[in-house]
Scaffold this active site. Structure first.
Site, PDB file in Angstrom:
ATOM      1  N   GLY A   3      -4.588   4.207  -5.646  1.00 17.04           N
ATOM      2  CA  GLY A   3      -3.074   5.180  -5.965  1.00 17.04           C
ATOM      3  C   GLY A   3      -2.434   3.647  -7.028  1.00 17.04           C
ATOM      4  O   GLY A   3      -1.679   3.887  -7.433  1.00 17.04           O
ATOM      5  N   ARG A   4      -2.440   2.658  -6.350  1.00 22.79           N
ATOM      6  CA  ARG A   4      -1.932   1.259  -7.460  1.00 22.79           C
ATOM      7  C   ARG A   4      -2.293   1.008  -8.236  1.00 22.79           C
ATOM      8  O   ARG A   4      -2.238   0.577  -9.693  1.00 22.79           O
ATOM      9  CB  ARG A   4      -1.975  -0.019  -6.569  1.00 22.79           C
ATOM     10  CG  ARG A   4      -1.224  -0.489  -5.447  1.00 22.79           C
ATOM     11  CD  ARG A   4      -1.026  -1.105  -3.859  1.00 22.79           C
ATOM     12  NE  ARG A   4      -2.559  -1.130  -2.998  1.00 22.79           N
ATOM     13  CZ  ARG A   4      -2.332  -1.425  -2.347  1.00 22.79           C
ATOM     14  NH1 ARG A   4      -1.726  -2.617  -2.159  1.00 22.79           N
ATOM     15  NH2 ARG A   4      -3.412  -1.394  -1.156  1.00 22.79           N
ATOM     16  N   ASP A  20       0.964  -0.796  -0.029  1.00 23.38           N
ATOM     17  CA  ASP A  20       0.192  -0.021   0.182  1.00 23.38           C
ATOM     18  C   ASP A  20       1.341   1.173   0.087  1.00 23.38           C
ATOM     19  O   ASP A  20       1.856   1.472   0.605  1.00 23.38           O
ATOM     20  CB  ASP A  20      -0.521  -0.079   1.323  1.00 23.38           C
ATOM     21  CG  ASP A  20      -2.492   0.759   1.137  1.00 23.38           C
ATOM     22  OD1 ASP A  20      -2.078   1.728   0.167  1.00 23.38           O
ATOM     23  OD2 ASP A  20      -2.755   0.676   2.240  1.00 23.38           O
ATOM     24  N   ALA A  76      -8.914   1.344  -1.944  1.00 22.66           N
ATOM     25  CA  ALA A  76      -9.068   2.853  -2.351  1.00 22.66           C
ATOM     26  C   ALA A  76      -9.647   3.294  -3.923  1.00 22.66           C
ATOM     27  O   ALA A  76     -10.255   3.784  -3.942  1.00 22.66           O
ATOM     28  CB  ALA A  76      -8.634   4.012  -1.630  1.00 22.66           C
ATOM     29  N   GLY A  77      -8.678   2.227  -4.745  1.00 22.87           N
ATOM     30  CA  GLY A  77      -8.789   1.926  -6.003  1.00 22.87           C
ATOM     31  C   GLY A  77      -8.367   3.693  -6.850  1.00 22.87           C
ATOM     32  O   GLY A  77      -9.178   4.071  -8.038  1.00 22.87           O
ATOM     33  N   CYS A 105      -7.886  -1.661  -6.083  1.00 26.50           N
ATOM     34  CA  CYS A 105      -6.477  -1.592  -4.708  1.00 26.50           C
ATOM     35  C   CYS A 105      -7.458  -1.789  -3.817  1.00 26.50           C
ATOM     36  O   CYS A 105      -8.426  -2.247  -3.293  1.00 26.50           O
ATOM     37  CB  CYS A 105      -5.603  -0.954  -4.725  1.00 26.50           C
ATOM     38  SG  CYS A 105      -6.004   0.939  -5.142  1.00 26.50           S
ATOM     39  N   GLN A 118      -1.529   8.325  -6.170  1.00 32.06           N
ATOM     40  CA  GLN A 118      -1.106   8.607  -4.611  1.00 32.06           C
ATOM     41  C   GLN A 118       0.105   8.882  -4.125  1.00 32.06           C
ATOM     42  O   GLN A 118      -0.043   9.646  -2.713  1.00 32.06           O
ATOM     43  CB  GLN A 118      -1.325   7.934  -3.613  1.00 32.06           C
ATOM     44  CG  GLN A 118      -3.067   7.074  -3.422  1.00 32.06           C
ATOM     45  CD  GLN A 118      -3.570   6.287  -2.772  1.00 32.06           C
ATOM     46  OE1 GLN A 118      -3.460   5.537  -2.372  1.00 32.06           O
ATOM     47  NE2 GLN A 118      -4.012   6.714  -1.641  1.00 32.06           N
TER      48      GLN A 118
END
EC number: 3.1.3.48
Length: 434
Positions: free
Chosen positions: A220-221, A181, A217-218, A215, A262
């Site tokens: 960053g990754r 994360d 929060a949907g 991911c 992010q």
């Protein structure tokens, strides 16, 4: 290549944080009124990550069409993605309803269910031991058909059945299991190997609905995955591949979902992955095999939960028969009781790297009064055993004191007798001769 020159320029000037802040300030900001409605509060994992009203996915069943998911349409690249949060316990049915209604064939998961002690996502697909899951709120059934486990990702073949119409569809679940994360993958090679596995499956083809990427929060990754894929597509389609501007592509994607990418590190990694992936676009087919070798995908995967190393035994000292003895205390007092109590307590709070704490809907766990009674009885028994040990230890200390007195008693008597006789002789001498 222009993107490579820009990467080296930013690296040398240490400007990644600055360019990332520029992107944040230039990014689009649109209303999120539906997401902020009180009745949708329990459908959001994080209170500051919401879909824009104009690009949110709408559910067709029920009286509430809300799900925290956004449709990202990259027209020039001719690719669409659905970016969404990791499902909550109460939104797993909505998640699969969305997959069904949008006719998606692929689901890309870039997080683990549990990361650093926090729940990042509900277990929304069946494990090997259970094989099937039913979602009564949306009348869907999900079956695990097969599972191919690699060192850092897993590919699952699932069957999604609409119990209302009896229709079934194959769903491919691509699960990246080692992407931290707020972090980046191990290397561009391992990431690109994974991306091309998704591509080769056909899940991104236009005959299917948009691939679902999530991911926790949907943003960053998930944003990193979609940004690299889109940039490589644009490089392949344009006559001048070097004309692709990563920053502008990201700003375009942010028109559809807030906060994509992010951290500055994720932005830097995106550049690296695009530069490496461009080698394949430019005609070097051998790099794909190199990515596979460098990724070490055939090694054993890491354990799901790595336990912390055991603490070293505590050193204690005690007096025994007049001598000091050291011994290792492998079971500190009350340790068993503390562990038992700790295991019976859980939390649904999630913490992100900037220090914010968000409360998500708590996981529903099945427990019975019998389980509770057993736990209470176990704790009570442990307390009783601990008290008994304390009492035994106290008695042992008293016995040691008695043994010490027995050992020293003859010696003390002799000293007293000698002192008494000496004093008597001295008194007789004083009386008789003076």
């Amino acid at each position: 290549m222009e993107i490579e020159k820009e990467f080296h320029r930013l690296d040398q000037a240490a400007s990644w944080a600055a360019i990332y802040q520029d992107i944040r300030h230039e990014a689009s900001d649109f209303p999120c009124k539906v997401a902020k409605h009180p009745r949708n509060k329990n459908r959001n994992r994080y209170r500051d990550v919401s879909p824009f009203d104009h690009s949110r996915i709408k559910l067709n069943q029920g009286d509430n069409d809300y799900i925290n998911a956004s449709l990202i349409k990259m027209e020039e690249a001719q690719r669409s993605y659905i970016l969404t949060q990791g499902p909550l316990p109460n939104t797993c049915g909505h998640f699969w309803e969305m997959v069904w209604e949008q006719k998606s064939r692929g689901v890309v998961m870039l997080n683990r269910v549990m990361e650093k002690g926090s729940i990042k996502c509900a277990q929304y697909w069946p494990r090997k031991e259970e094989k099937e899951m039913f979602f009564e709120d949306t009348n869907l059934k999900l079956t695990l058909i097969s599972e191919d486990i690699k060192s850092y990702y897993t590919v699952r073949q699932l069957e999604l059945e609409n119990l209302t119409t009896q229709e079934t569809r194959e769903i491919l679940h691509f699960h990246y299991t080692t992407w931290p994360d707020f972090g980046v993958p191990e290397s561009p090679a391992s990431f690109l190997n994974f991306l091309f596995k998704v591509r080769e499956s056909g899940s991104l083809n236009p005959e299917y609905g948009p691939v679902v990427v999530h991911c926790s929060a949907g943003i960053g990754r998930s944003g990193t995955f979609c940004l690299v894929d889109t940039c490589l597509l644009l490089m392949d389609k344009r006559k001048d591949p070097s004309s692709v501007d990563v920053k502008q592509v990201l700003l375009e994607m942010r028109k559809y979902r807030m906060g994509l990418i992010q951290t500055a590190d994720q932005l830097r990694f995106s550049y690296l992955a695009v530069i490496e992936g461009a080698k394949f676009i430019m005609g070097d087919a051998s790099v794909q095999e190199q990515w596979k070798e460098l990724s070490n995908e055939d090694l054993d995967p890491p354990p799901e939960h790595t336990p912390p190393p055991p603490r070293p035994p505590k050193r204690t000292s005690e007096m025994h028969n007049g001598r000091m003895h050291e011994h290792a205390e492998f079971f500190p007092k009350h340790q068993v009781v503390e562990e038992e109590i700790r295991c019976s307590v859980s939390t649904a709070e999630e913490t992100v790297s900037d220090g914010r704490v968000f409360s998500s809907v708590p996981l529903i766990t099945d427990s019975t009064s019998q389980d509770t009674e057993i736990r209470r009885r176990t704790v009570g028994e442990n307390l009783h055993v601990t008290a008994h040990k304390e009492e035994s230890k106290s008695e042992s200390v008293e016995e040691d004191d008695e043994n010490m007195m027995t050992t020293w008693k003859p010696f003390l008597v002799n000293i007293c007798m000698f002192t008494f006789l000496t004093a008597g002789a001295y008194l007789c001498y004083r009386v008789c001769f003076h």
